[in-house]
Structure formats: C-alpha cells, structure tokens
Design an enzyme around this catalytic site. Structure first.
Site: not given
Length: 476
Positions: A18, A114
């Site tokens: 990520h 995110d």
C-alpha cells in the site's frame, strides 16, 4: 511559495503493498503539475515489521521538492490485540492535530486516503476538506466489492455465507466469465471481515473521486462498468504505477543483490524463470520440496526467492531468509542444480523482472507484482496465496489471457490446503517459458500499451490531468 501551492495530504496504509504505490502516485502528481505539493502522513507498522519501519524513518528524514513525509506518533495498543480499523482510528487525533496546523500555512486542497483508511474521511469532513480514495488493488477488485456492497445494502444478501457453496459461481456485471466462489477474496468468507470491507466501500461512495492503479487498456471491460455507474464518484486511472529498478532497494536484505544480478548477466535472454511470492509469501517444507523437484525436473534455469516463516513467539509476521536453505530443500538439490539455478532470500523484484534473462515469473499475483510483470513484458504463472490474489489470478488467466495457471485457488495456511504437486508446478513453469505462446505475445502488447498510457496523450495521462484539475478547483 508553499502558500501558493495546492496541498494534498496523503494517508497510506503502512504495508509495503500500500505504501509504495501511494508514494509513486504522489511523485507522479507533483511531477505532472508544478502547482501541487504533497504531505504524506506515515504510520509505523502495526505488524512490527522492522524493515518497513526503518524505511518509513528514512522517508521522513529525506528531502524532496514538494513532497514531505511526516511520521505520526505511534503509541498504540499491541498489534496482537488491535484490529486494522482500531489501529487507524487511534491515529485520527494525531491527523486532526497536524491538519489544524497545516491549514494556517497552506492552501489545503484535499485528502488522499488509502481505501482501508476511509475512517479518516471523518477528519476531512470535520475540516470541510474534499477527499479522494486511493485503491492499490485492481479495478476488478474494486468493482467486485462495490457490487457486493450494493447487493448487501439493497437486497440484504450476505456473501459471507458463500463459504458453504465453494463449488458455486457468481455472475458479475464487470466480468465476461462467471467467477468461481473459491477464487473470491478470503475476507468475503469471514463475516466480521466482510462487514468491515463493506463499510470501507460504502464510505468510498462518498468520496470526491476514486484513484486506481490501473489503466484502461488493461481492464477495459471492468472500467466501463465503473465509469457508467452513476452511484460512484469519478474514477481516475493513473497506472501502471510500478517501482522501477532505480527505486528498488528498500524493504529487504539486499546484500546479495549484486551477486544475483551478475549471475543473471551470464544467462541467455529470456531463459530464466523467476519465483517470488511477495513480502509475506512462505510455504511448508513439503511444498518447498515439491517446488524444488519441479525446477530440477524441468531443467529450466531458475532464480528462486525462498523465505521462511517467522518463528513462533515473534511479534513480526514478516518472513526472513533462511540461514541454511539446505534444511528444507531435497538432499543435494543445490549441488545438482548449481549450473542452472540460484536460490536466494529477499529479491529486488523489479530489478530482476527488468533483466533481459528473465523469461517467466511464478507469482502470488499481488496487484503491484502483476503490474511490474506486465510493465517489463514478463508472463506470469499464477500461484496466489491470500487476500484478493486468487481473484487477480482468475482475472489474469480467464478474463485477460495474460497468465498461465499453476493454481487459481491456493490459499496459504488453509486448513484444507493440499500440497501442489511437482508435476503441476513443472507444467506451469514450462507453459510460462514458451517463447512463442499467445500469452507472451499478449503480455508484450499490454506492456507497450501500459507505457503509452502514461505518456502525454495516453489514457492515464489524461485521467491524471482530470484529477489534478479537480483538485485545483477545490481551492479556486
């Protein structure tokens, strides 16, 4: 100067898969438009990944024009007792504190969070700031979850019950082929985890936009369904974002990098199959032996990144390199294959995939690894392990024709897991190394299209420009 720039605040999840794409997207944005500045708020790893934490600290101490890194305080509960949601929630007061100071000195244009950090949207709402959601997975994964979330909310369908029908199929509007239930993301089959992800995607519908690391030419059918869904905010495709070799070197034990690249230099073009299963990928001793037998029987040159599971009692979930891999390999394997192969620990994946000697990639099918293999024109043999990787593998093999199958539904540490036989593995390796296969030709075509997508006038270049214009309008 700072006050005249449009400032974005990025909040990535502290995992390699990520964090790295988020950083690359940030770099791409400021490179694309000089009016942007980005501050990335970094959280220390909740999994006690010391290498990741060291990387985060090095980012915070680095100097970069219009890209700043700030480490948030990390006095949160033990990683063994906290969930990812509570971990992110714990950071909200620190984000609020930072943003309240930032507003006085910058023209704050928005948050980029995110997908798993969507609770940070509440902070953005509190300050009246627009927010965008960054998905580091495929657009197919996003489309799947939006579809399931809509069915869950509108028709009261709980897909966590699908685990009782593992041989069934699911028809999706974004896929041409019915999807076997056994390749759906593992979190879908856990009621608590499924509920969490439904909340993530429900919250994402309220965002100003969704940023996805993909490109239209790769996932055209899926993206059409997302673009046409009037219940979704605008979707911006900005990929393929990959870690190019010059950016590699973080995240691993790279003492042997020079030696493995030197070994590759001595191999013929497209002659080596590369086996690598991501930051968390490991296998049982029995499975390791089957892989070794497959490689030896095939006679194909190989470079194998072999990692061992963390010892019991350790807080970290991160695998490490074997001190002595002969403990798990068949007796005499290293000696018998010394002329054709090399077993290594951590691997600089992008640098290896970029090498002319690599002809095929046995991969766990994480989305970042998938994009790297496509960028460098290396066909994949699928061996997914966890999360949405089985779904990625199905998309690559059945929908896109960009990979060959070793397995589509393998699950690491599954209770009913069976060992994949040396014969199955060898067949997959031989297929992926075929030099004139349709898969290899298709991968080469997509590789070229992916590079063009990022060039001036390309699909991702245009999408990125639309995103930036939207961001700038937020402060106009």
């Amino acid at each position: 100067m700072k006050k005249s720039l449009a400032e974005l605040v990025f909040i990535p999840l502290p995992f390699w898969s990520h964090l790295n794409p988020a950083i690359e997207v940030a770099k791409l944005l400021i490179k694309h438009d000089h009016r942007l500045s980005i501050t990335m708020l970094l959280m220390k790893s909740p999994t006690m990944d010391s290498k990741l934490d060291s990387h985060i600290e090095s980012l915070a101490s680095s100097k970069s024009d219009r890209l700043n890194f700030i480490i948030l305080p990390c006095h949160y509960p033990s990683s063994q007792t906290t969930t990812m949601t509570s971990f992110v929630e714990h950071q909200k007061p620190h984000v609020k504190n930072f943003v309240s100071k930032l507003i006085d000195s910058t023209r704050l244009a928005g948050f980029v969070v995110d997908l798993v950090c969507t609770s940070m949207m509440e902070v953005a709402k509190e300050f009246g700031i627009p927010y965008y959601v960054l998905s580091t997975a495929s657009s197919a994964s996003a489309s799947l979850m939006f579809h399931l979330q809509a069915l869950y909310d509108e028709c009261n369908i709980d897909f966590a019950e699908l685990k009782n029908n593992r041989d069934g199929e699911l028809v999706l509007p974004s896929f041409m082929n019915p999807v076997p239930i056994r390749v759906l993301p593992d979190m879908m089959l856990d009621k608590a985890e499924f509920s969490l992800f439904i909340n993530y995607f429900r919250s994402t519908r309220e965002a100003k936009g969704i940023i996805i690391n993909t490109f239209v030419e790769l996932e055209s059918h899926v993206l059409r369904s997302l673009f046409d869904d009037k219940r979704l905010p605008p979707v911006y495709t900005v990929g393929p974002i990959v870690n190019l070799p010059s950016d590699v070197g973080s995240g691993g034990e790279n003492n042997d990098s020079d030696e493995m690249i030197k070994w590759l230099d001595d191999q013929p073009p497209s002659s080596v199959v590369f086996l690598c299963f991501g930051n968390l990928g490991t296998f049982s001793e029995g499975q390791v032996k089957e892989i070794a037998c497959a490689l030896e029987n095939s006679g194909i040159r190989f470079l194998w990144s072999l990692r061992q599971r963390p010892s019991d009692g350790k807080n970290s979930i991160t695998p490490s390199s074997y001190t002595d891999s002969t403990d798990v390999l068949p007796y005499g394997f290293l000696n018998r294959t010394a002329e054709i192969g090399k077993v290594i620990g951590w691997a600089p994946q992008a640098a290896i995939l970029a090498h002319r000697a690599i002809g095929g990639f046995v991969s766990h099918c994480g989305w970042n690894s998938t994009l790297e293999s496509l960028w460098f024109g290396v066909p994949v043999a699928t061996w997914p392990l966890y999360s949405e990787q089985q779904f990625n593998a199905f998309e690559l093999v059945k929908e896109l024709g960009l990979a060959v199958e070793i397995k589509l539904d393998y699950v690491m540490d599954s209770m009913d897991q069976t060992v994949v036989s040396a014969r199955e593995i060898e067949m997959g390796i031989r297929k992926v190394m075929e030099h004139d296969s349709n898969v290899r030709k298709r991968v080469q075509e997509i590789s070229e299209k992916g590079r063009k997508a990022l060039m001036d006038g390309g699909s991702s270049f245009i999408s990125l420009s639309r995103l930036i214009n939207d961001v700038i309008e937020n402060i106009s």
